[in-house]
Structure formats: structure tokens, C-alpha cells
Design a protein around this motif. Structure first.
Motif, short mmCIF file in Angstrom:
data_model
loop_
_atom_site.label_atom_id
_atom_site.label_comp_id
_atom_site.label_asym_id
_atom_site.label_seq_id
_atom_site.Cartn_x
_atom_site.Cartn_y
_atom_site.Cartn_z
N GLY A 45 0.78 -1.23 0.00
CA GLY A 45 0.00 0.00 0.00
C GLY A 45 0.81 1.27 0.00
N ASN A 46 2.09 1.20 -0.32
CA ASN A 46 2.95 2.38 -0.32
C ASN A 46 2.67 3.20 -1.59
OD1 ASN A 46 5.24 4.12 -0.83
ND2 ASN A 46 6.29 3.03 0.81
N GLU A 47 1.97 4.30 -1.40
CA GLU A 47 1.58 5.15 -2.54
C GLU A 47 2.77 5.87 -3.16
OE1 GLU A 47 -1.29 7.41 -0.41
OE2 GLU A 47 -2.94 6.06 -0.95
N ALA A 48 3.75 6.25 -2.36
CA ALA A 48 4.92 6.93 -2.90
C ALA A 48 5.66 6.03 -3.88
CB ALA A 48 5.85 7.38 -1.77
N ALA A 49 5.78 4.75 -3.54
CA ALA A 49 6.44 3.79 -4.43
C ALA A 49 5.63 3.60 -5.72
CB ALA A 49 6.63 2.45 -3.72
N ALA A 50 4.30 3.52 -5.58
CA ALA A 50 3.45 3.34 -6.76
C ALA A 50 3.55 4.54 -7.70
CB ALA A 50 2.00 3.12 -6.33
N ILE A 51 3.53 5.71 -7.13
CA ILE A 51 3.60 6.92 -7.95
C ILE A 51 4.96 7.04 -8.62
CG2 ILE A 51 3.65 9.45 -7.83
CD1 ILE A 51 1.39 9.19 -5.71
N SER A 52 6.03 6.80 -7.88
CA SER A 52 7.37 6.95 -8.47
C SER A 52 7.60 5.91 -9.57
CB SER A 52 8.46 6.87 -7.40
OG SER A 52 8.53 5.58 -6.84
N LEU A 53 7.20 4.67 -9.35
CA LEU A 53 7.36 3.65 -10.38
C LEU A 53 6.45 3.95 -11.57
CD1 LEU A 53 8.60 1.03 -11.42
CD2 LEU A 53 6.83 -0.23 -10.17
N GLY A 54 5.24 4.38 -11.31
CA GLY A 54 4.34 4.76 -12.40
C GLY A 54 4.90 5.87 -13.25
N ILE A 106 10.98 7.15 -0.03
CA ILE A 106 9.97 6.40 -0.76
C ILE A 106 9.55 5.15 0.01
CG2 ILE A 106 9.54 5.06 -2.87
CD1 ILE A 106 10.91 7.35 -4.40
N PRO A 107 10.47 4.34 0.54
CA PRO A 107 10.01 3.20 1.35
C PRO A 107 9.21 3.62 2.58
CG PRO A 107 12.29 2.88 0.71
CD PRO A 107 11.92 4.29 0.31
N GLU A 108 9.49 4.83 3.10
CA GLU A 108 8.74 5.34 4.25
C GLU A 108 7.39 5.90 3.84
OE1 GLU A 108 11.40 8.16 6.04
OE2 GLU A 108 12.73 6.59 6.81
N GLY A 109 7.11 5.94 2.54
CA GLY A 109 5.82 6.42 2.05
C GLY A 109 5.69 7.92 1.95
N ARG A 110 6.80 8.61 1.93
CA ARG A 110 6.75 10.08 1.85
C ARG A 110 6.39 10.48 0.41
NH1 ARG A 110 9.58 12.61 6.39
NH2 ARG A 110 10.24 10.89 7.74
N MET A 111 5.18 10.98 0.28
CA MET A 111 4.61 11.26 -1.04
C MET A 111 5.39 12.31 -1.82
SD MET A 111 2.09 9.30 -1.65
CE MET A 111 1.10 10.17 -2.83
N ALA A 112 5.93 13.30 -1.15
CA ALA A 112 6.65 14.36 -1.87
C ALA A 112 7.78 13.79 -2.71
CB ALA A 112 7.18 15.41 -0.90
N SER A 113 8.52 12.84 -2.16
CA SER A 113 9.62 12.22 -2.91
C SER A 113 9.10 11.39 -4.07
CB SER A 113 10.47 11.35 -1.98
OG SER A 113 11.15 12.15 -1.05
N GLY A 114 8.03 10.64 -3.84
CA GLY A 114 7.45 9.83 -4.91
C GLY A 114 6.91 10.68 -6.04
N ILE A 115 6.23 11.75 -5.68
CA ILE A 115 5.69 12.65 -6.70
C ILE A 115 6.81 13.35 -7.46
CG2 ILE A 115 4.35 14.78 -7.04
CD1 ILE A 115 2.59 13.80 -4.64
N PHE A 116 7.82 13.82 -6.73
CA PHE A 116 8.94 14.49 -7.40
C PHE A 116 9.61 13.55 -8.40
CE2 PHE A 116 13.56 15.16 -7.58
CZ PHE A 116 13.59 16.43 -8.16
#
Length: 133
Positions: A45-54, A106-116
Motif C-alpha cells: 500500500g505504499n503510494e509513494a512507491a506506486a507513484i514513483s514507479l508509475g 519512498i520506502p517510508e511512504g513520503r509522497m513528496a519524494s514519490g511525486i517528485f
């Protein structure tokens, strides 16, 4: 009426199968290069990982799609796809340099990093696609 479409089907399937295989290969390589396990994180359920990979997938698929559209042979499309893959891997390296904690964020789920990372990957993918001639 359907003759041009039917006559184009072998080329369509060749390009589509090759592009799909290249996309799968890129995703496999990308998740091996990153120091965290995106697929496991996404399953958890880690959204940051999903967004960054997407974002990386879109950033690769954009120039790959353009290479399909402009290439006159499969070899040129494959070459441009390889370039697109290398560029996306370099985007990840650049993001790590810009944000040294991205590997933890990203593993911690921090969305800002995933979005960036996602938006950087997409932006560079758009530029990469525009440069394919």
C-alpha cells in the motif's frame, strides 16, 4: 475497406510485442536498480512507491511510443527504446543526487519524494520523446 488494416496487422503485432517486451524489461531492470523493492512496497500500500514507479513507466513509455510512430524499422525502434531506458535510469540517479534521502523517503511512504521522482521521470520522458527524429 479493411485491406490496409489487415495488411498492417503483422507490423502492428511486431511493434506492439516488441514494445511490450521492452516495457516489461525496463520495469524489471528499474526495480532491480532501485535500492528499495517497489513491487513489495506497492503490495503493502505504499503510494509513494506506486507513484514513483508509475512515473518511470510513463517516462519510458512516452519516448518508446514516439519511436514506434517514427521508426521505419524495428531495429530503430529498439535502439530508441534502449536510449529511453538509459535516460530513465539516469533520471533516477539525478533524483538521488538532488534528494539524497529519496532512498529512505519512498520506502517510508513520503509522497513528496514519490511525486517528485514521478514528475521528473515524466518530464524527461516528454523531452526524450520530443528529441526522437
Amino acid at each position: 475497406m479493411f485491406d490496409p488494416v489487415i495488411n498492417s496487422l503483422p507490423a502492428f503485432f511486431a511493434y506492439f510485442a516488441t514494445a511490450t517486451a521492452m516495457l516489461a524489461g525496463f520495469v524489471a531492470l528499474y526495480v532491480m536498480v532501485t535500492p528499495y523493492r517497489e513491487i513489495s512496497l506497492i503490495r503493502a500500500g505504499n503510494e509513494a512507491a506506486a507513484i514513483s514507479l508509475g512515473g518511470a513507466v510513463i517516462g519510458f513509455a512516452l519516448p518508446l511510443a514516439v519511436s514506434v510512430a517514427v521508426s521505419h524499422n524495428l531495429h530503430a525502434m529498439i535502439a530508441w527504446g534502449l536510449v529511453a531506458g538509459v535516460v530513465q535510469l539516469l533520471v533516477f540517479v539525478a533524483a538521488r543526487l538532488a534528494l539524497p534521502r529519496i532512498n529512505q523517503n519512498i520506502p517510508e511512504g513520503r509522497m513528496a519524494s514519490g511525486i517528485f521522482l514521478a514528475l521528473l521521470s515524466i518530464a524527461v520522458g516528454i523531452l526524450n520523446a520530443g528529441c526522437i527524429a
